[in-house]
Design a protein around this motif. Structure first.
Motif, short mmCIF file in Angstrom:
data_model
loop_
_atom_site.label_atom_id
_atom_site.label_comp_id
_atom_site.label_asym_id
_atom_site.label_seq_id
_atom_site.Cartn_x
_atom_site.Cartn_y
_atom_site.Cartn_z
N SER A 65 -38.43 35.01 -20.07
CA SER A 65 -38.62 36.33 -20.80
C SER A 65 -39.80 36.24 -21.36
CB SER A 65 -37.60 36.42 -21.81
OG SER A 65 -37.89 35.83 -23.00
N PRO A 66 -40.27 37.56 -21.82
CA PRO A 66 -41.48 37.77 -22.51
C PRO A 66 -41.72 36.79 -23.72
CG PRO A 66 -40.79 39.91 -21.95
CD PRO A 66 -39.57 38.77 -21.74
N THR A 67 -40.95 36.22 -24.25
CA THR A 67 -41.02 35.41 -25.44
C THR A 67 -40.64 33.81 -25.22
OG1 THR A 67 -38.67 35.92 -25.97
CG2 THR A 67 -40.48 37.17 -26.95
N SER A 68 -40.57 33.25 -24.03
CA SER A 68 -40.28 31.98 -23.42
C SER A 68 -41.32 31.19 -23.79
CB SER A 68 -39.86 31.85 -22.14
OG SER A 68 -38.63 32.67 -21.66
N LEU A 69 -40.87 30.14 -24.58
CA LEU A 69 -42.13 29.15 -24.94
C LEU A 69 -42.77 28.35 -23.83
CD1 LEU A 69 -40.46 27.47 -28.11
CD2 LEU A 69 -42.37 29.20 -27.98
N PRO A 70 -43.92 28.01 -23.76
CA PRO A 70 -44.70 27.39 -22.84
C PRO A 70 -43.99 26.20 -22.68
CG PRO A 70 -46.12 28.24 -24.51
CD PRO A 70 -44.90 28.46 -25.09
N GLY A 71 -43.90 25.69 -21.13
CA GLY A 71 -43.22 24.50 -20.98
C GLY A 71 -41.65 24.40 -20.60
N MET A 72 -41.27 25.75 -21.18
CA MET A 72 -39.88 25.80 -20.88
C MET A 72 -39.34 25.90 -19.31
SD MET A 72 -37.25 28.69 -22.38
CE MET A 72 -35.60 28.97 -21.72
N LYS A 73 -38.68 25.26 -18.90
CA LYS A 73 -38.27 25.26 -17.39
C LYS A 73 -37.13 26.39 -17.12
CE LYS A 73 -39.75 20.73 -16.19
NZ LYS A 73 -39.48 19.39 -15.55
N THR A 114 -35.15 29.39 -14.06
CA THR A 114 -34.85 29.32 -12.85
C THR A 114 -35.91 30.41 -11.85
OG1 THR A 114 -34.03 31.77 -13.40
CG2 THR A 114 -32.40 29.83 -13.38
N THR A 115 -36.82 30.69 -12.64
CA THR A 115 -38.03 31.32 -11.79
C THR A 115 -39.20 30.48 -12.21
OG1 THR A 115 -38.34 32.96 -13.66
CG2 THR A 115 -37.30 33.67 -11.63
N GLN A 116 -39.35 29.57 -13.03
CA GLN A 116 -40.51 28.63 -13.32
C GLN A 116 -39.90 27.24 -13.70
OE1 GLN A 116 -39.84 31.59 -15.43
NE2 GLN A 116 -41.66 32.79 -15.99
N PRO A 117 -39.59 26.72 -12.56
CA PRO A 117 -38.91 25.43 -12.46
C PRO A 117 -39.99 24.09 -12.81
CG PRO A 117 -39.13 26.20 -10.28
CD PRO A 117 -39.33 27.29 -10.99
N TRP A 118 -41.44 24.81 -12.64
CA TRP A 118 -42.37 23.75 -13.01
C TRP A 118 -42.78 23.97 -14.81
CZ3 TRP A 118 -42.33 27.71 -9.41
CH2 TRP A 118 -42.60 28.99 -10.09
N GLY A 119 -42.02 24.98 -15.30
CA GLY A 119 -42.36 25.38 -16.74
C GLY A 119 -43.07 26.73 -16.96
N VAL A 120 -42.89 27.32 -17.93
CA VAL A 120 -43.58 28.54 -18.29
C VAL A 120 -44.99 28.34 -18.75
CG1 VAL A 120 -43.69 30.57 -19.93
CG2 VAL A 120 -41.44 29.80 -18.99
N TYR A 121 -46.14 28.77 -18.47
CA TYR A 121 -47.36 28.56 -18.63
C TYR A 121 -48.19 29.56 -19.60
CZ TYR A 121 -48.96 32.23 -15.54
OH TYR A 121 -49.29 33.36 -15.10
N ASP A 122 -47.57 30.53 -19.69
CA ASP A 122 -48.18 31.56 -20.59
C ASP A 122 -47.64 31.75 -21.96
OD1 ASP A 122 -45.79 32.63 -19.46
OD2 ASP A 122 -46.51 34.67 -19.29
N GLU A 123 -48.31 32.38 -22.70
CA GLU A 123 -48.03 32.04 -24.24
C GLU A 123 -47.01 33.36 -24.60
OE1 GLU A 123 -49.08 30.87 -27.06
OE2 GLU A 123 -49.78 29.31 -25.73
N PRO A 124 -46.21 33.21 -25.38
CA PRO A 124 -44.80 34.12 -25.46
C PRO A 124 -45.51 35.48 -26.26
CG PRO A 124 -44.90 32.28 -26.88
CD PRO A 124 -45.77 31.80 -26.14
#
Length: 291
Positions: free
Chosen positions: A136-144, A146-156
């Motif tokens: 979501s727009p507030t997910s923390l970086p690195g969180m894996k 279903t759409t970012q299995p490699w981990g969220v890369y952007d800032e919340p």
């Protein structure tokens, strides 16, 4: 232990068990909101709860009050309109972090600017719960997810900094696990005349295994000796994290309220829905446009 509110409890049998997982933070927010409305001596007919799409958006289904479950991200223009046609209603807009910040981000900015006398409660679980665990727009970086299995890369997205910077007249954040503190913040938001923004951290027990109930307990604190009238100090606090500050960040009691500047109420305080339409004026306007 505080008495469980029944006045605003939905008549729909066991309906809460269908859409929300056991342990979902939405239950806590629902209970706290019901308690607040009862303690403030509102009746169900005096309250309107407007929501968008998402798990948080189902809140009107589970409250005994006037309600409108509208389109994704569109709760704020509807809530503004409801308040405009019936200023006597206590209007509360509900949405999740996806509903309010992604689909509804543009409406959030303009609602802050207009400053209607409504209360906005954002359920922030830092993940998409309804559509099965996307970032979501507030997910923390690195969180894996279903759409970012490699981990969220952007800032919340920092919604507190956003709304303070845009001049929101009441800004607060809390965690639903702190029941009494959350109730007090919601009460202050409802009492405030203008656009009251309350972000509530809440766990998604199914799709977010990072930001759990205990994570929020261990990574938040309530501000002390904070000057809520100081916008610059509010901005500094808004950028704090590890831990995240909770409480009221900013209040501006001087900002003009949208409701007070509507032309129909300059000569009469009677709600629009009670007024008889003047068909002659309507015909004249139609003729002028045709003309």
């Amino acid at each position: 232990m505080a008495k469980q509110s029944k006045l605003f409890d939905s008549d729909r049998p066991k309906s809460q068990d269908i859409s929300w997982c056991p342990g979902c933070g939405n239950f806590g927010i629902r209970n706290e909101l019901m308690d607040v409305l009862e303690e403030m001596q509102y009746s169900p007919k005096e309250v309107a709860v407007i929501s968008g799409i998402g798990q948080a958006g189902k809140m009107p289904h589970y409250l005994k009050a006037n309600g409108f479950h509208t389109l994704h991200g569109r709760s704020l223009p509807i809530a503004t309109a409801v308040k405009a046609v019936n200023p006597a209603l206590e209007v509360i807009a509900i949405g999740g972090d996806g509903d309010m910040f992604a689909e509804g981000g543009n409406h959030l900015l303009h609602a802050v600017k207009r400053n209607p006398n409504i209360t906005v409660i954002v359920h922030n679980n830092q993940v998409y719960g309804l559509t099965k665990g996307q970032g979501s727009p507030t997910s923390l970086p690195g969180m894996k997810t279903t759409t970012q299995p490699w981990g969220v890369y952007d800032e919340p997205m920092n919604s507190i900094a956003l709304v303070v910077s845009q001049g929101c007249s009441f800004v607060a954040r809390t965690f639903m696990g702190y029941k009494e503190e959350t109730k007090e913040i919601i009460k202050n938001a409802i009492k405030h005349v203008g656009f009251s923004y309350v972000e509530i951290f809440q766990p998604c027990v199914t799709f977010n295994k990072v930001n759990t109930f205990m994570w929020y307990k261990n990574n938040t604190y309530f501000m002390k000796d904070h000057n809520v009238m100081d916008k610059e100090q509010a901005m500094i606090k808004a950028f704090e994290k590890d831990p995240y500050p909770l409480g009221i960040f900013y209040i501006n009691k001087e900002k003009p309220c949208f409701d007070n500047h509507l032309p129909p109420y300059k000569d009469s305080v009677e709600p629009l829905y009670k007024r008889e339409p003047d068909f002659n004026k309507i015909r004249k306007k139609i003729e002028l446009k045709r003309g």
